[in-house]
Write a protein that holds these residues in place. Structure first.
Motif, PDB file in Angstrom:
ATOM      1  N   MET A  30       0.837  -1.195   0.000  1.00  0.00           N
ATOM      2  CA  MET A  30       0.000   0.000   0.000  1.00  0.00           C
ATOM      3  C   MET A  30       0.875   1.250   0.000  1.00  0.00           C
ATOM      4  SD  MET A  30      -3.079   1.126   2.601  1.00  0.00           S
ATOM      5  CE  MET A  30      -2.032   1.429   4.002  1.00  0.00           C
ATOM      6  N   GLY A  31       1.980   1.213   0.729  1.00  0.00           N
ATOM      7  CA  GLY A  31       2.904   2.338   0.758  1.00  0.00           C
ATOM      8  C   GLY A  31       3.515   2.619  -0.602  1.00  0.00           C
ATOM      9  N   GLY A  33       1.863   1.935  -3.397  1.00  0.00           N
ATOM     10  CA  GLY A  33       0.762   2.109  -4.338  1.00  0.00           C
ATOM     11  C   GLY A  33       0.438   0.854  -5.117  1.00  0.00           C
ATOM     12  N   SER A  95      -6.157   1.894  -4.897  1.00  0.00           N
ATOM     13  CA  SER A  95      -5.587   3.135  -4.365  1.00  0.00           C
ATOM     14  C   SER A  95      -5.399   3.024  -2.855  1.00  0.00           C
ATOM     15  CB  SER A  95      -6.490   4.320  -4.704  1.00  0.00           C
ATOM     16  OG  SER A  95      -7.707   4.233  -4.000  1.00  0.00           O
ATOM     17  N   ALA A  96      -4.364   3.668  -2.369  1.00  0.00           N
ATOM     18  CA  ALA A  96      -4.025   3.595  -0.943  1.00  0.00           C
ATOM     19  C   ALA A  96      -5.160   4.104  -0.047  1.00  0.00           C
ATOM     20  CB  ALA A  96      -2.723   4.344  -0.672  1.00  0.00           C
ATOM     21  N   GLY A 100      -6.833   1.652   2.526  1.00  0.00           N
ATOM     22  CA  GLY A 100      -6.740   2.032   3.932  1.00  0.00           C
ATOM     23  C   GLY A 100      -8.106   2.116   4.594  1.00  0.00           C
TER      24      GLY A 100
END
Length: 117
Positions: A30-31, A33, A95-96, A100
């Motif tokens: 996630m960091g 992308g 998308s992050a 999230g």
């Protein structure tokens, strides 16, 4: 009846672990992308839904009180989580912020279960 309820509580926790575990395994991606919804996340959310509905029914059958407002809020959060994981399950990258949100909503759902009396 208590044994059956406890079995479903255990299965419900396994569903939460699958959903949250899938999220945690993708945090590094996630960091960058590159996070994606892994199948365990969708299966965990579905397990939570099925076992949660079963638990409500078992508690009502046992004449135990059920906080319907709390269960409604938890169900609403779970429907959003299920919707996000189902729609994004085949995409290579999510998308992050959206990914999230799945983790955040899952944790909010856990804290509602634990802290709302």
């Amino acid at each position: 009846m208590d044994v059956l309820i406890n079995v479903f509580v255990g299965l419900h926790i396994i569903g939460i672990a699958a959903l949250l575990g899938g999220f945690f395994t993708q945090m590094k991606a996630m960091g960058k992308g590159e996070a994606r919804v892994v199948p365990g996340m969708l299966h965990g959310a579905l397990t939570m839904l099925v076992t949660g509905v079963a638990l409500i029914g078992l508690h009502q059958a046992d004449d135990s009180p059920v906080n319907t407002v709390k269960m409604g809020v938890k169900l609403a959060l779970l429907v959003v989580i299920l919707g996000l994981t189902y729609v994004k399950r085949d995409e290579e990258r999510v998308s992050a912020p959206l990914f999230g949100a799945v983790g955040l909503l899952t944790m909010v759902n856990i804290f509602i279960a634990v802290l709302w009396v």
